[in-house]
Design an enzyme around this catalytic site. Structure first.
Site, PDB file in Angstrom:
ATOM      1  N   HIS A 184      -1.841   2.152   8.483  1.00 13.61           N
ATOM      2  CA  HIS A 184      -1.115   0.670   9.376  1.00 13.61           C
ATOM      3  C   HIS A 184      -1.030   0.108  10.126  1.00 13.61           C
ATOM      4  CE1 HIS A 184       0.459   1.622   4.712  1.00 13.61           C
ATOM      5  NE2 HIS A 184      -0.860   0.939   4.866  1.00 13.61           N
TER       6      HIS A 184
ATOM      7  N   CYS B  63       1.024  -0.844  -0.593  1.00 13.24           N
ATOM      8  CA  CYS B  63       0.079   0.057  -0.495  1.00 13.24           C
ATOM      9  C   CYS B  63       1.179   1.379   0.112  1.00 13.24           C
ATOM     10  CB  CYS B  63      -0.926   0.110   1.256  1.00 13.24           C
ATOM     11  SG  CYS B  63      -1.944   1.496   1.610  1.00 13.24           S
TER      12      CYS B  63
ATOM     13  N   HIS C   1      -8.550  -3.798   2.948  1.00 10.49           N
ATOM     14  CA  HIS C   1      -7.622  -2.034   3.187  1.00 10.49           C
ATOM     15  C   HIS C   1      -7.843  -1.286   3.081  1.00 10.49           C
ATOM     16  CE1 HIS C   1      -3.707  -1.815   4.200  1.00 10.49           C
ATOM     17  NE2 HIS C   1      -3.343  -0.225   3.758  1.00 10.49           N
ATOM     18  N   GLU C   2      -7.989  -0.497   1.754  1.00  5.49           N
ATOM     19  CA  GLU C   2      -8.410   0.900   1.777  1.00  5.49           C
ATOM     20  C   GLU C   2      -9.361   1.471   2.367  1.00  5.49           C
ATOM     21  OE1 GLU C   2      -5.365   2.638   0.849  1.00  5.49           O
ATOM     22  OE2 GLU C   2      -4.097   0.627  -0.652  1.00  5.49           O
TER      23      GLU C   2
ATOM     24  N   HIS D 201      -8.414   2.505   5.573  1.00  2.81           N
ATOM     25  CA  HIS D 201      -7.819   4.241   5.822  1.00  2.81           C
ATOM     26  C   HIS D 201      -9.097   4.936   5.421  1.00  2.81           C
ATOM     27  CE1 HIS D 201      -3.514   2.581   5.237  1.00  2.81           C
ATOM     28  NE2 HIS D 201      -3.810   2.363   5.090  1.00  2.81           N
TER      29      HIS D 201
HETATM   30 ZN    ZN Z   1      -2.754   0.987   3.811  1.00  2.00          ZN
END
Ligand code: ZN
Ligand code: CA
Length: 313
Positions: A277, A126, A267-268, A271
Site C-alpha cells: 500500500h 482493501c 489496485h489489486e 499487489h
Molecule cells: Zn490493497
C-alpha cells in the site's frame, strides 16, 4: 390524474432498476442490485469506541486491537501472554498503534480514537495490511523527514522473475462475463506503464493469475466479511490470486453506492505485481476505495514504485 401517474412512474422506475443489471450498459451499470440500502458495516463497531483513549477500559477495545493488528499497525510481538493482548484495555501499545494509523493517513496523531480517525477506519478498503515490511515510525523523534515516495513493497520484495514478465490471467468458472472486460482493461493499464504483458488464459488452473469472486471464509485464511469492510484482496508475487468480495455491490463505471470493478482491479493487480500500500491518497495503491467513483489512471507514485521494484529487470 397526477395521483394515478405517480405510482405508474414509480413502478416504471423500479422496473428499470431491475432491468439495468441485466443490460449492463456502460459506464454506469451494476452487477448486483440488492445491497444499496444496506447500511451495516463490519467496521461499524468502531463507532461505539469514538472518543476512547489510553487508560480506558471499554467493551470492544479488543476488536479495535484486532482491527489494527490485521492492517499492520499493532503487534504485541510473539509474547502471546502479553498482559493486554486479548483484553479491552486501551494501553500504551494500542495508543502507539492508533498514532501510527493516524500518521499513515495524515490525520492528527492524537493517539485518541477521535471522530476523524473513526470516520477513516470505518470506510471500505482493501484487505491487505498497510504495513508489510515497512518500518514502524518512532514517535519519540519530533522531526520526521518528509517522505517523498509513499509506495511500499511486500516484506521480501517479492516479485516476478524475468521469465514471468508475460503473465496469463484467468477467471474462475462461473464468473460473469460482464465482469471480465473491466478487469482486462485494468491489466492493460498496468501493461502500458510497465514491462509486463498480460494475456487471458482459458484454463483457470494453468493461469499465472487466478481471479474469483468469493464469499466469507473462502479457504485462504483471510475471510471476507459480507457487505462493507473489506472489498477485495490479492497476493504478492508469485502466488497470483485476486479475490473480490462477492457480497459487495459491484458496478461497471461510477454508480452511487457501488464499487467500480476496474478501479478495484487496478489496485489489486498492483499487489499481484509486488506493490504493497501507499499512503498517497491519489495513488491506486492507497488502501481505501470509495463507492460511486472511478480511479482509472496510475499515479506517478504507483509507477515509481513498480519501476523501483523491478529496476534491474
Ligand atoms: Zn490493497
Ligand atoms: Ca466486505
Amino acid at each position: 390524474m397526477a395521483s394515478k401517474t405517480l405510482p405508474l412512474l414509480t413502478i416504471l422506475t423500479l422496473d428499470l432498476l431491475f432491468i439495468i443489471p441485466s443490460l449492463l450498459y456502460c459506464p454506469t451499470s451494476s452487477l448486483s442490485h440488492d445491497h444499496k440500502n444496506s447500511s451495516s458495516s463490519p467496521f461499524e463497531f468502531l463507532e461505539h469506541l469514538k472518543g476512547s483513549h489510553k487508560g480506558d477500559h471499554i467493551q470492544g477495545i479488543l476488536d479495535l486491537k484486532l482491527f489494527l493488528e490485521k492492517f499492520g499497525y499493532l503487534s504485541y510481538g510473539n509474547d502471546k501472554n502479553h498482559i493486554h493482548a486479548d483484553d479491552d484495555d486501551f494501553d500504551d501499545v494500542l495508543e502507539s498503534a492508533v498514532k501510527d494509523y493516524q500518521h499513515y493517513f495524515h490525520l492528527r496523531t492524537t493517539g485518541t480514537l477521535d471522530g476523524k480517525t473513526v470516520s477513516k477506519m470505518t470506510k471500505p478498503r482493501c484487505g491487505v495490511s498497510d504495513h508489510i515490511g515497512v518500518h514502524k515510525i518512532d514517535y519519540s523523534k519530533k522531526d520526521h523527514i518528509h517522505e517523498v515516495s509513499h509506495y511500499s513493497f511486500f516484506s521480501s520484495k517479492q516479485k516476478w522473475p524475468p521469465s514471468k514478465y508475460h503473465l496469463t490471467y484467468a477467471f474462475a468458472p462461473g464468473t460473469l462475463s460482464e465482469a471480465m472486460t473491466p478487469i482486462a482493461q485494468a491489466f492493460q493499464t498496468w501493461a502500458a506503464s510497465t514491462h509486463f504483458k498480460f494475456r487471458r488464459h482459458r484454463d483457470y488452473k494453468k493461469a499465472d493469475i487466478k481471479i474469483s469472486f468469493e464469499q466469507g471464509d473462502h479457504g485462504d485464511g483471510s475471510s471476507f466479511d459480507g457487505t462493507g469492510g473489506i472489498l477485495a484482496h490479492a497476493y504478492a508475487p508469485t502466488y497470483g490470486k485476486l479475490h473480490y468480495d462477492a457480497d459487495e455491490p459491484w458496478s461497471i463505471g461510477a454508480l452511487e453506492g457501488y464499487y467500480d470493478l476496474e478501479t478495484v482491479a487496478l489496485h489489486e493487480i498492483g499487489h499481484l505485481l509486488g506493490l504493497a500500500h501507499s499512503s498517497e491518497e491519489d495513488a491506486i495503491m492507497y488502501p481505501y476505495i470509495s463507492s460511486g467513483v472511478t480511479k482509472l489512471d496510475l499515479h506517478h507514485d504507483d509507477i515509481h514504485g513498480i519501476r523501483a521494484l523491478y529496476k534491474s529487470h
